[in-house]
Design a protein around this motif. Structure first.
Motif, PDB file in Angstrom:
ATOM      1  N   GLU A 153       0.820  -1.201   0.000  1.00 58.30           N
ATOM      2  CA  GLU A 153       0.000   0.000   0.000  1.00 58.30           C
ATOM      3  C   GLU A 153       0.859   1.258   0.000  1.00 58.30           C
ATOM      4  N   ALA A 154       1.957   1.215   0.769  1.00 57.86           N
ATOM      5  CA  ALA A 154       2.841   2.378   0.800  1.00 57.86           C
ATOM      6  C   ALA A 154       3.474   2.627  -0.558  1.00 57.86           C
ATOM      7  N   GLU A 155       3.875   1.531  -1.239  1.00 59.26           N
ATOM      8  CA  GLU A 155       4.459   1.679  -2.561  1.00 59.26           C
ATOM      9  C   GLU A 155       3.458   2.273  -3.537  1.00 59.26           C
ATOM     10  N   HIS A 156       2.237   1.754  -3.475  1.00 59.46           N
ATOM     11  CA  HIS A 156       1.195   2.270  -4.367  1.00 59.46           C
ATOM     12  C   HIS A 156       0.880   3.724  -4.053  1.00 59.46           C
ATOM     13  N   GLU A 157       0.696   4.038  -2.771  1.00 64.98           N
ATOM     14  CA  GLU A 157       0.367   5.400  -2.390  1.00 64.98           C
ATOM     15  C   GLU A 157       1.526   6.357  -2.680  1.00 64.98           C
ATOM     16  N   ASN A 158       2.737   5.933  -2.391  1.00 64.10           N
ATOM     17  CA  ASN A 158       3.878   6.804  -2.615  1.00 64.10           C
ATOM     18  C   ASN A 158       4.042   7.136  -4.095  1.00 64.10           C
ATOM     19  N   ARG A 159       3.742   6.161  -4.946  1.00 68.38           N
ATOM     20  CA  ARG A 159       3.965   6.370  -6.375  1.00 68.38           C
ATOM     21  C   ARG A 159       2.981   7.367  -6.961  1.00 68.38           C
ATOM     22  N   TRP A 160       1.687   7.138  -6.721  1.00 69.53           N
ATOM     23  CA  TRP A 160       0.692   7.978  -7.361  1.00 69.53           C
ATOM     24  C   TRP A 160       0.274   9.165  -6.510  1.00 69.53           C
ATOM     25  N   ASP A 161       0.174   8.984  -5.215  1.00 61.71           N
ATOM     26  CA  ASP A 161      -0.173  10.119  -4.369  1.00 61.71           C
ATOM     27  C   ASP A 161       0.941  11.150  -4.360  1.00 61.71           C
ATOM     28  N   ARG A 162       2.195  10.676  -4.471  1.00 63.37           N
ATOM     29  CA  ARG A 162       3.296  11.625  -4.556  1.00 63.37           C
ATOM     30  C   ARG A 162       3.199  12.455  -5.836  1.00 63.37           C
ATOM     31  N   ARG A 163       2.809  11.777  -6.929  1.00 66.53           N
ATOM     32  CA  ARG A 163       2.648  12.514  -8.177  1.00 66.53           C
ATOM     33  C   ARG A 163       1.497  13.509  -8.085  1.00 66.53           C
ATOM     34  N   ALA A 164       0.395  13.080  -7.469  1.00 64.00           N
ATOM     35  CA  ALA A 164      -0.733  13.996  -7.312  1.00 64.00           C
ATOM     36  C   ALA A 164      -0.354  15.175  -6.423  1.00 64.00           C
ATOM     37  N   ASP A 165       0.385  14.915  -5.355  1.00 67.82           N
ATOM     38  CA  ASP A 165       0.830  16.005  -4.485  1.00 67.82           C
ATOM     39  C   ASP A 165       1.746  16.966  -5.228  1.00 67.82           C
ATOM     40  N   ALA A 166       2.641  16.408  -6.051  1.00 68.12           N
ATOM     41  CA  ALA A 166       3.549  17.275  -6.811  1.00 68.12           C
ATOM     42  C   ALA A 166       2.775  18.149  -7.793  1.00 68.12           C
ATOM     43  N   ILE A 167       1.748  17.573  -8.418  1.00 65.51           N
ATOM     44  CA  ILE A 167       0.946  18.355  -9.353  1.00 65.51           C
ATOM     45  C   ILE A 167       0.201  19.463  -8.612  1.00 65.51           C
ATOM     46  N   LEU A 168      -0.356  19.141  -7.440  1.00 64.61           N
ATOM     47  CA  LEU A 168      -1.075  20.156  -6.659  1.00 64.61           C
ATOM     48  C   LEU A 168      -0.140  21.262  -6.202  1.00 64.61           C
ATOM     49  N   LYS A 169       1.065  20.904  -5.793  1.00 62.55           N
ATOM     50  CA  LYS A 169       2.030  21.931  -5.373  1.00 62.55           C
ATOM     51  C   LYS A 169       2.404  22.831  -6.541  1.00 62.55           C
ATOM     52  N   THR A 170       2.570  22.225  -7.720  1.00 55.55           N
ATOM     53  CA  THR A 170       2.878  23.022  -8.905  1.00 55.55           C
ATOM     54  C   THR A 170       1.738  23.970  -9.231  1.00 55.55           C
ATOM     55  N   ALA A 171       0.511  23.451  -9.130  1.00 56.12           N
ATOM     56  CA  ALA A 171      -0.648  24.303  -9.390  1.00 56.12           C
ATOM     57  C   ALA A 171      -0.743  25.429  -8.365  1.00 56.12           C
ATOM     58  N   ALA A 172      -0.417  25.132  -7.097  1.00 55.55           N
ATOM     59  CA  ALA A 172      -0.471  26.164  -6.066  1.00 55.55           C
ATOM     60  C   ALA A 172       0.556  27.255  -6.323  1.00 55.55           C
ATOM     61  N   VAL A 173       1.761  26.861  -6.742  1.00 51.73           N
ATOM     62  CA  VAL A 173       2.796  27.851  -7.060  1.00 51.73           C
ATOM     63  C   VAL A 173       2.377  28.688  -8.268  1.00 51.73           C
ATOM     64  N   ALA A 174       1.805  28.003  -9.280  1.00 55.18           N
ATOM     65  CA  ALA A 174       1.370  28.727 -10.469  1.00 55.18           C
ATOM     66  C   ALA A 174       0.213  29.669 -10.175  1.00 55.18           C
ATOM     67  N   ALA A 175      -0.569  29.374  -9.135  1.00 54.58           N
ATOM     68  CA  ALA A 175      -1.706  30.228  -8.809  1.00 54.58           C
ATOM     69  C   ALA A 175      -1.284  31.535  -8.150  1.00 54.58           C
ATOM     70  N   LEU A 176      -0.069  31.584  -7.607  1.00 47.74           N
ATOM     71  CA  LEU A 176       0.381  32.812  -6.923  1.00 47.74           C
ATOM     72  C   LEU A 176       0.433  34.004  -7.875  1.00 47.74           C
ATOM     73  N   PRO A 177       1.097  33.883  -9.046  1.00 45.83           N
ATOM     74  CA  PRO A 177       1.079  35.049  -9.956  1.00 45.83           C
ATOM     75  C   PRO A 177      -0.327  35.433 -10.399  1.00 45.83           C
ATOM     76  N   LEU A 178      -1.188  34.432 -10.558  1.00 47.57           N
ATOM     77  CA  LEU A 178      -2.567  34.718 -10.956  1.00 47.57           C
ATOM     78  C   LEU A 178      -3.282  35.527  -9.886  1.00 47.57           C
ATOM     79  N   LEU A 179      -3.097  35.132  -8.628  1.00 43.35           N
ATOM     80  CA  LEU A 179      -3.745  35.852  -7.532  1.00 43.35           C
ATOM     81  C   LEU A 179      -3.159  37.248  -7.361  1.00 43.35           C
ATOM     82  N   LEU A 180      -1.838  37.339  -7.472  1.00 41.99           N
ATOM     83  CA  LEU A 180      -1.199  38.652  -7.326  1.00 41.99           C
ATOM     84  C   LEU A 180      -1.636  39.603  -8.441  1.00 41.99           C
ATOM     85  N   GLY A 181      -1.697  39.049  -9.675  1.00 40.32           N
ATOM     86  CA  GLY A 181      -2.138  39.904 -10.790  1.00 40.32           C
ATOM     87  C   GLY A 181      -3.573  40.338 -10.629  1.00 40.32           C
TER      88      GLY A 181
END
Length: 266
Positions: A153-181
């Motif tokens: 379960e850890a292997e499965h969760e680490n593989r895909w949940d880590r990718r989902a977390d990375a995508i969410l973090k990228t989206a959160a960083v990308a949202a900063l310029p949008l919010l500031l603008g």
């Protein structure tokens, strides 16, 4: 000069090899009679031999107390003429016998494992030639299964949940310029999006990254739900429709209790 007669080497059958072994838990005669099912004995002789076998087995099993701290070198010499397959088969049979004895006595397996762990720790501190004790892992079978499931379960969760977390973090960083603008365009009198092409471009790219990120997370979670929830549910509905209906009706019963349980789990 003394003459020597050479006899041809004829492989021994399993029966001959069985008879050729020295007496241990069982005598050679007892081995033969067990193998033959006490066929040549009457009732009195069979019961007498069975009692003697029980006494020898009990004495042999309790002798393991002495062998627990036997030197490694002596174990190596005792089995150096057997190949790995023979030793593996012997250990498997020994394990089967001890597990049957444990089950017949109604003794919990974890209790035996805990006692063996304590014994191994005590023995390893007392004997010098006992390096093999360091490689002995006495863990209950249930623990092995739980560890295996947890690792999978850890292997499965680490593989895909880590990718989902990375995508969410990228989206959160990308949202900063949008919010500031958006904030700058709101608090200032200038229409930045209309007058500043560079700001509009940055905000547009940020919006695309945010949308792509949320779409990626939805795809990952949707694929997980399809694989682990929807497809198994459909298969179960096809093979066990009655059980599915029963489970569904059970969810509808006592809704207050179900809601309380969900609240406590939060």
């Amino acid at each position: 000069m003394r003459s020597v007669t050479l006899r041809p080497l004829i492989p021994m059958s399993d029966s001959e090899r069985f008879e050729d072994k020295p007496a241990s838990l069982l005598t050679k005669t007892q081995r033969s009679r067990i193998r033959d099912g006490f066929a040549d004995q009457d009732e009195h002789q069979r019961r007498r031999d069975q009692q003697q076998i029980r006494e020898r087995v009990r004495a042999g099993v309790t002798d393991f107390e002495l062998l627990a701290d036997y030197p490694d070198r002596q174990f190596e010499l005792a089995f150096d003429d057997l190949d790995e397959e023979e030793v593996t088969a012997a250990l498997a049979d020994a394990r089967l016998v001890t597990e049957r004895l444990r089950a017949l006595q109604g003794i919990d397996r974890d209790r035996v494992v805990d006692r063996a762990s304590d014994r191994a720790s005590a023995v390893s501190r007392r004997i010098a030639d006992g390096e093999s004790l360091a490689g002995v892992e006495l863990v209950p079978a249930a623990t092995y299964r739980q560890q295996g499931r947890a690792a999978a379960e850890a292997e499965h969760e680490n593989r895909w949940d880590r990718r989902a977390d990375a995508i969410l973090k990228t989206a959160a960083v990308a949202a900063l310029p949008l919010l500031l603008g958006w904030f700058a365009d709101t608090v200032t009198e200038q229409n930045l999006l209309a007058t500043r092409a560079d700001i509009a471009l940055v905000m547009g790219l940020s919006a695309l990254v945010v949308l792509a990120g949320f779409a990626g997370v939805l795809l990952i979670k949707g694929a997980q739900a399809l694989k682990h929830d929807i497809i198994p549910g459909v298969r179960r509905l096809r093979h066990e429709p009655g059980a599915v209906v029963s489970d569904g009706s059970a969810l509808l019963r006592r809704p207050g209790t179900k809601l309380r349980s969900v609240w406590e789990e939060l």
